[in-house]
Design a protein around this motif. Sequence first.
Motif, PDB file in Angstrom:
ATOM      1  N   VAL A  69      46.498  47.182  13.801  1.00  0.00           N
ATOM      2  CA  VAL A  69      45.257  47.900  13.508  1.00  0.00           C
ATOM      3  C   VAL A  69      44.903  48.728  14.733  1.00  0.00           C
ATOM      4  O   VAL A  69      45.006  48.256  15.866  1.00  0.00           O
ATOM      5  N   MET A  70      44.491  49.969  14.491  1.00  0.00           N
ATOM      6  CA  MET A  70      44.243  50.904  15.571  1.00  0.00           C
ATOM      7  C   MET A  70      42.755  51.005  15.892  1.00  0.00           C
ATOM      8  O   MET A  70      41.919  51.137  14.992  1.00  0.00           O
ATOM      9  N   GLU A  82      50.024  57.690  -1.368  1.00  0.00           N
ATOM     10  CA  GLU A  82      50.488  56.694  -0.409  1.00  0.00           C
ATOM     11  C   GLU A  82      50.089  57.175   0.985  1.00  0.00           C
ATOM     12  O   GLU A  82      50.535  58.226   1.425  1.00  0.00           O
ATOM     13  N   PRO A  83      49.277  56.426   1.709  1.00  0.00           N
ATOM     14  CA  PRO A  83      48.908  56.848   3.060  1.00  0.00           C
ATOM     15  C   PRO A  83      50.096  56.705   4.009  1.00  0.00           C
ATOM     16  O   PRO A  83      51.157  56.201   3.638  1.00  0.00           O
ATOM     17  N   HIS A  84      49.912  57.147   5.236  1.00  0.00           N
ATOM     18  CA  HIS A  84      50.957  56.966   6.244  1.00  0.00           C
ATOM     19  C   HIS A  84      51.106  55.472   6.549  1.00  0.00           C
ATOM     20  O   HIS A  84      50.107  54.764   6.762  1.00  0.00           O
ATOM     21  N   LEU A  85      52.339  55.008   6.605  1.00  0.00           N
ATOM     22  CA  LEU A  85      52.599  53.602   6.857  1.00  0.00           C
ATOM     23  C   LEU A  85      54.017  53.437   7.379  1.00  0.00           C
ATOM     24  O   LEU A  85      54.851  54.321   7.234  1.00  0.00           O
ATOM     25  N   THR A 115      44.293  53.202   6.724  1.00  0.00           N
ATOM     26  CA  THR A 115      43.275  53.140   5.688  1.00  0.00           C
ATOM     27  C   THR A 115      43.076  54.556   5.146  1.00  0.00           C
ATOM     28  O   THR A 115      43.528  55.534   5.743  1.00  0.00           O
ATOM     29  N   ARG A 116      42.397  54.674   4.033  1.00  0.00           N
ATOM     30  CA  ARG A 116      42.158  56.018   3.512  1.00  0.00           C
ATOM     31  C   ARG A 116      41.264  56.806   4.467  1.00  0.00           C
ATOM     32  O   ARG A 116      41.447  58.020   4.644  1.00  0.00           O
TER      33      ARG A 116
END
Length: 959
Positions: free
Chosen positions: A204-205, A395-398, A474-475
């Motif tokens: 988590v950032m 799809e978010p960045h992951l 997260t979005r």
Amino acid sequence: MRIECKIDGRERGFELDPTLSLRELLVRNGNLCVRDSDDGEGFCGSDTVLVDGTPVYANLMLAGEVDGREVRTPAGLGEPGKLSYVQQALIDAGVVQSAYNSPATALLLTWLLENEPNPTREQVKDALSGIYIRDASYENYYLAVKLACELRDKGGYESKIAPDYRPELSYVGKPGSKVDGPQLVRGERAFVEDFVDPDACHLVMLRSPYASAYINSIDASAAEALPGVVAVITCFNCPDITYMQAGQGNPEPSPHDTRLFNHKVRFVGDRVAAVIAETKEIAREACGLISVDYQVLDPVFSVEEAMAEGAPRVHDGIVEYGVGAPEDLDEYNKDAGDEREGKVFYPFPLRADIHRNIAASNKGGIGDVERGFAEADAIVDETYRTTNVQQAPLEPHLCYAKMEGGRLQVYASTQVPYHVRRIVSWVCGLPQNKIHVVKTRVGGGYGSKQDILVEDVCAYAAYATHRPVYYRHTRAEELVAASARHPMRVRVKMGAKKDGSITAIFMEVRANTGAYGNHCLTVPMNSCSKVLPLFKVDNMAYDLITYYSNKLQPGAYQGYGTPKGSYGIMMAMAQLAERLGIDFKDMAVKNHVETGYRLEILKGLGEGREGNVVPVGSCGLDECIRRGCEMIEWGKREESDDPDWKIGKGFAMIMQGSGLPGLDHAEAICKLETDGTVILNSGGADIGTGLDTISTKVAAEILHLPLELVSVISGDTDSAAFDTGSYASSGTFFSGNASVDAARKLARGIIAEAALQMGEDEADLELRYPGEVHSTRTDATLSYGDLSHACCAGDGRGQVVAHGSFITTANAIPYGAHFAQVAVNVRTGQVKVQKYYALQDAGTPINPELAQCQMYGAALKSIGHTLYEDMTIDEKGRPLRTTLTDYGVPMIFEQPDDFKAVMVDVNDADGPFGAKSISEIACNGAAPAIGNAIHDACGVWMRSWPMTPEKVLRELGRI
């Protein structure tokens, strides 16, 4: 609590917290196809399931609410190994592309057809009203429902799915099932999140609340002491490696101006620290325990602020060069600021000056523009402005990374697996042979996943901790910290004679690259290089400068700068035509290029080096304009029954490219297996557009095999050879041509081996369906299976394998014309797009149904950008739109009432089987076509996007 329910017909029981979401229960049950695109916002619909026969969002329902009830998920459709009729129809209609929410859509349409066996268009629209589609738009979903009904009732299709091309060929140019369609529409394991191991840590950032600030200190002791925290990475313990995050060629035409974590944050949302913990909840809690001492600085947000005398410097450190350093560099660096600024490294000169916030610049031209303007009877000189807009993939960045066997394994949703490997190699200090990048299916990219925005920190965290690490935006992070379009100020000066002949064009581009220089030269260059070559004008010039600012970082986005240049130049030409009293269509036809015209303007428009001057090849532009004018009834005035609504028409001619000739490089390896089947290892990255299907089709076509006997493994850095990646519209042209080269070489290898085994001359042998060598002299045959078995026997000469590659200096330029009819409410300022026709010179569309849907999807995205999408920030640089609801992407009800994508058949000499790129160009027409239609409707010229009701009313003098 014990929860008993029925899931897809099976009785299931769970011991869990009943306040968890239904989606979490289903994921624990193994239902991977129930996906999360919006953090439980209830916008995207990827988490749609049926509960007792009613559609619900699984993220918005509690697990406890399904006790004693029946849940149906997309996994319950069809039978093992067999698609349902709805799933098959979706694939055949071409709408299963990036496919992150294809399973949910299949479930919803199944529910609709079970309740309304022959639904109307309005009922289909209502059923899909809660489903967000970014890739294919919505138009072919109506076709999919029609096909599903035909398949259900008649066992086959009566409706035409898409046009057929090249009757002499078997697969190329024919609609046909996407090779990964069944996997995607069923919701099988395909995306990064599906490969995450149960013991994975979560990253988590912690992000900056300030637009510009030095980090004096970070106290992470409380976070590190929290049970379950594995590590905290900050600017004080990360590698001191300066790099860039744009996945482009090497050396890149972008400055290296960032570290994994910087001592200076440069936009709200910039990285401050990464917490790696056993669970996401622990990592989030630990982020709240980190204490950061910031030294807040004055920011700059706009181009005008960045260029002002004495403006705060976004980057103020030491500047270094790989080659071409200026002679006064030492003197220049004496003016560097605080050591916490870091450094900026230029692989080669980009005409930059960070002391004036200039990240890159370029200027050039042909002829004599001043003489051209002096010869003009009329001149238009106007400035057009565009804003940040977001790619907004479902799809978010992951990323998921882990150490395995002493190597770093990186599962990435990326358009550029080989660039990911290179940048991860730099950050971690590992050689590339110790890094394995696995490109999974990509749930939407549109350019955003050309940038390495999460893979660098996730991979380093896994390498540093030797623990598997999963990181997912997260979005809100997607809208705050992912890339977006570069805002631009585009000035166009254009002169013409009374007969409409353009005598001179000058473009001045001032672009905002935000905090970092990703694509800071190439995107603004595209605003000129993919616009000026439309015109056969002897006098043209351009002057572009890209400025740093403290806005979020832009990057690559489908169209890549061209939509902004296209908007400016087409609006200016329409205004000039009006001033001269001639029809805009006539002026466009008079001045556009045609086959054979030499594009001298390209010489100065290379990506950091001199461009290739080439003649125009295949060009269907004239036909696109002619047919589009017929379709929209150009010149016919439409009247509304309501006096408040005024109707107008507009169009724009457009172009793009097919990769980057002289820069891009693609490779493929084609292998004949011992049973006569073929495996093609492609370096290309299929991002949902059907590149794997293209590779399959061209190989099957060349080798005379059934499609099912060709398998494509792509985008895996261990199994395939190098490819620069899927960006700049390079997939079909470069990766497709590499597959063609590999298949043709394999065909020659099969012939050579068959000649030896059969005792025949190579000249007498041919390949024929369904995979055999035939002698035209003796009529003897040898199957591929028998041939390959003999090759791999104890006395054989070895497996027949071919390595293909493709480079070129040739351009396969796609052209097009987009037409819009709009209604403008002169009382409220509302703009409604009634008709939108996208006509494009498509070369040979190898996958016609997929190509058509890509045109629809790109056009609808651009309609959203034109009318309402906007990443607004406040006076401190804080984003105000951090949900998709607030941001406002187009849904099915925003689609034009009459929406058509038409592919004009032009066979290109350089493309694989005559193909060109198709999707990226479709982003370039909406803004100018709609802008010109608004003028035609109510007489005002819209000089900025989004063209909101407020702006329309302001131009009308109503507010």
